[in-house]
Design a protein around this motif. Structure first.
Motif, mmCIF file in Angstrom:
data_model
loop_
_atom_site.group_PDB
_atom_site.id
_atom_site.type_symbol
_atom_site.label_atom_id
_atom_site.label_comp_id
_atom_site.label_asym_id
_atom_site.label_seq_id
_atom_site.Cartn_x
_atom_site.Cartn_y
_atom_site.Cartn_z
ATOM 1 N N LEU A 95 0.815 -1.215 0.000
ATOM 2 C CA LEU A 95 0.000 0.000 0.000
ATOM 3 C C LEU A 95 0.847 1.263 0.000
ATOM 4 C CD1 LEU A 95 -2.812 1.348 0.253
ATOM 5 C CD2 LEU A 95 -2.600 1.142 2.737
ATOM 6 N N GLY A 96 2.012 1.193 0.628
ATOM 7 C CA GLY A 96 2.818 2.399 0.824
ATOM 8 C C GLY A 96 3.218 3.100 -0.446
ATOM 9 N N THR A 97 3.506 2.348 -1.524
ATOM 10 C CA THR A 97 3.910 3.013 -2.761
ATOM 11 C C THR A 97 2.749 3.768 -3.387
ATOM 12 O OG1 THR A 97 3.529 0.959 -4.002
ATOM 13 C CG2 THR A 97 5.774 1.394 -3.254
ATOM 14 N N CYS A 98 1.527 3.336 -3.127
ATOM 15 C CA CYS A 98 0.360 4.101 -3.586
ATOM 16 C C CYS A 98 0.280 5.429 -2.834
ATOM 17 C CB CYS A 98 -0.913 3.290 -3.388
ATOM 18 S SG CYS A 98 -0.970 1.740 -4.311
ATOM 19 N N ILE A 99 0.611 5.382 -1.546
ATOM 20 C CA ILE A 99 0.641 6.612 -0.752
ATOM 21 C C ILE A 99 1.732 7.537 -1.284
ATOM 22 C CG2 ILE A 99 1.108 7.552 1.544
ATOM 23 C CD1 ILE A 99 -0.111 4.997 2.703
ATOM 24 N N GLU A 100 2.899 6.952 -1.595
ATOM 25 C CA GLU A 100 3.998 7.773 -2.125
ATOM 26 C C GLU A 100 3.580 8.451 -3.413
ATOM 27 O OE1 GLU A 100 7.537 9.033 -4.249
ATOM 28 O OE2 GLU A 100 6.021 7.607 -4.927
ATOM 29 N N SER A 101 2.832 7.752 -4.258
ATOM 30 C CA SER A 101 2.376 8.345 -5.510
ATOM 31 C C SER A 101 1.472 9.545 -5.265
ATOM 32 C CB SER A 101 1.635 7.294 -6.351
ATOM 33 O OG SER A 101 2.514 6.269 -6.770
ATOM 34 N N LEU A 102 0.769 9.547 -4.127
ATOM 35 C CA LEU A 102 -0.143 10.647 -3.808
ATOM 36 C C LEU A 102 0.559 11.792 -3.096
ATOM 37 C CD1 LEU A 102 -3.255 8.616 -2.579
ATOM 38 C CD2 LEU A 102 -3.028 9.856 -4.738
ATOM 39 N N VAL A 103 1.358 11.459 -2.082
ATOM 40 C CA VAL A 103 1.913 12.511 -1.222
ATOM 41 C C VAL A 103 3.370 12.826 -1.521
ATOM 42 C CG1 VAL A 103 0.326 11.814 0.610
ATOM 43 C CG2 VAL A 103 2.662 10.943 0.624
ATOM 44 N N GLY A 104 4.010 12.050 -2.404
ATOM 45 C CA GLY A 104 5.423 12.276 -2.707
ATOM 46 C C GLY A 104 6.326 11.507 -1.757
ATOM 47 N N GLY A 105 7.594 11.489 -2.073
ATOM 48 C CA GLY A 105 8.564 10.768 -1.264
ATOM 49 C C GLY A 105 9.746 10.338 -2.111
ATOM 50 N N ASN A 106 10.484 9.368 -1.608
ATOM 51 C CA ASN A 106 11.708 8.948 -2.279
ATOM 52 C C ASN A 106 11.404 7.900 -3.351
ATOM 53 O OD1 ASN A 106 14.376 9.598 -2.365
ATOM 54 N ND2 ASN A 106 15.023 8.270 -0.701
ATOM 55 N N HIS A 107 12.158 7.940 -4.444
ATOM 56 C CA HIS A 107 12.036 6.905 -5.458
ATOM 57 C C HIS A 107 13.320 6.859 -6.275
ATOM 58 C CE1 HIS A 107 11.458 10.175 -8.255
ATOM 59 N NE2 HIS A 107 11.027 9.401 -9.231
ATOM 60 N N PHE A 108 13.507 5.742 -6.995
ATOM 61 C CA PHE A 108 14.705 5.636 -7.834
ATOM 62 C C PHE A 108 14.447 4.745 -9.036
ATOM 63 C CE2 PHE A 108 15.139 2.444 -4.457
ATOM 64 C CZ PHE A 108 15.436 1.276 -5.154
ATOM 65 N N ARG A 109 15.290 4.942 -10.047
ATOM 66 C CA ARG A 109 15.281 4.153 -11.279
ATOM 67 C C ARG A 109 16.549 3.306 -11.305
ATOM 68 N NH1 ARG A 109 11.429 6.916 -14.441
ATOM 69 N NH2 ARG A 109 10.932 8.937 -13.490
ATOM 70 N N ILE A 110 16.463 2.109 -11.865
ATOM 71 C CA ILE A 110 17.570 1.152 -11.841
ATOM 72 C C ILE A 110 18.107 0.942 -13.259
ATOM 73 C CG2 ILE A 110 18.317 -1.150 -11.141
ATOM 74 C CD1 ILE A 110 15.692 -1.339 -9.535
ATOM 75 N N TYR B 250 17.444 15.805 -5.578
ATOM 76 C CA TYR B 250 18.422 14.780 -5.959
ATOM 77 C C TYR B 250 19.344 14.449 -4.784
ATOM 78 C CZ TYR B 250 16.743 15.743 -10.659
ATOM 79 O OH TYR B 250 15.930 15.905 -11.759
ATOM 80 N N ASN B 251 19.845 15.477 -4.121
ATOM 81 C CA ASN B 251 20.688 15.230 -2.947
ATOM 82 C C ASN B 251 19.894 14.582 -1.814
ATOM 83 O OD1 ASN B 251 22.815 16.495 -4.302
ATOM 84 N ND2 ASN B 251 22.445 18.469 -3.326
ATOM 85 N N LEU B 252 18.685 15.086 -1.579
ATOM 86 C CA LEU B 252 17.870 14.561 -0.489
ATOM 87 C C LEU B 252 17.469 13.106 -0.744
ATOM 88 C CD1 LEU B 252 15.508 17.601 0.222
ATOM 89 C CD2 LEU B 252 17.413 16.791 1.632
ATOM 90 N N GLY B 253 17.114 12.794 -1.980
ATOM 91 C CA GLY B 253 16.735 11.424 -2.301
ATOM 92 C C GLY B 253 17.885 10.462 -2.112
ATOM 93 N N ARG B 254 19.057 10.835 -2.621
ATOM 94 C CA ARG B 254 20.256 9.997 -2.463
ATOM 95 C C ARG B 254 20.570 9.764 -0.998
ATOM 96 N NH1 ARG B 254 24.967 13.571 -3.594
ATOM 97 N NH2 ARG B 254 24.306 14.192 -1.499
#
Length: 216
Positions: free
Chosen positions: A109-124, A158-162
């Motif tokens: 469920l948490g990634t659905c919340i992230e999609s709504l409220v924002g947060g950390n993510h990354f591409r591989i 970018y710095n904050l996510g890293r």
């Protein structure tokens, strides 16, 4: 022993290449920026090729990501075109393997919340081509804003996510009977600090964090 026999024993089969952390993508014509809308996002975290082999597989890395608080996208859905990166490994521009989002310790469920409220993510992006097969995983990590702001990158994102991802990874985690231990090395010189060529015009400090992940 005759010299010719010694020569044959030494060169009958090539020695295996020792594990390396990564190969510098720029040497093979690549970049530490992926490609997005004509600009790029910094590949600001590298999972070392000296990590435990299972971490460098897609399944093994996703399990590590789960251990440190990330999951695949909400319901497996993704909006927008995949970004690409050239890691100088002989494959040219290759699409991202996956987009992984913070799950707020709410698996499923948490990634659905992230999609709504924002947060950390990354591409591989894996470095596995024939010219530079380190097995390393290059990550484009950032903190994004909420849905109302169209998931744009947050200020200093970018710095904050890293740094957020690294902080999550550094203390031991256990999941599915496996314990993950991570060490970090700070790398200067792979990225140029500033906003030149960076998507959304958001400056970053030029630091890449190299993570070596060990599984027990």
């Amino acid at each position: 022993m005759p010299v010719t026999l010694i020569y044959c024993l030494l060169f009958a089969a090539p020695l295996a290449n020792p594990a390396v952390d990564y190969y510098d993508p720029r040497v093979g014509g690549g970049s530490l920026l992926d490609k997005s809308s004509g600009l790029g996002e910094p590949l600001n975290v590298i999972i070392s090729g000296k990590s435990s082999p299972e971490v460098l597989t897609q399944k093994g890395f996703l399990q590590f990501a789960q251990a440190i608080g990330f999951q695949q996208e909400c319901l497996g859905l993704h909006q927008g075109a995949a970004q690409t990166a050239n890691l100088g490994d002989g494959r040219g521009d290759v699409p991202e393997l996956a987009v992984i989002r913070q799950d707020f310790n709410l698996p499923g469920l948490g990634t659905c919340i992230e999609s709504l409220v924002g947060g950390n993510h990354f591409r591989i992006f894996p470095q596995t081509g024939p010219n530079a097969n380190s097995g390393a995983l290059f990550l484009a990590v950032s903190r994004e804003a909420d849905l109302a702001h169209h998931h744009t990158i947050a200020k200093n994102g970018y710095n904050l996510g890293r740094d957020g991802l690294v902080a999550s990874a550094l203390h031991p985690h256990r999941i599915h009977g496996r314990t993950y231990s991570t060490t970090v090395t700070e790398i200067q010189g792979l990225l140029t600090a500033g906003a030149n060529g960076i998507n959304h015009g958001i400056a970053q400090d030029g630091v890449v964090k190299l993570l070596t992940v060990t599984v027990k």
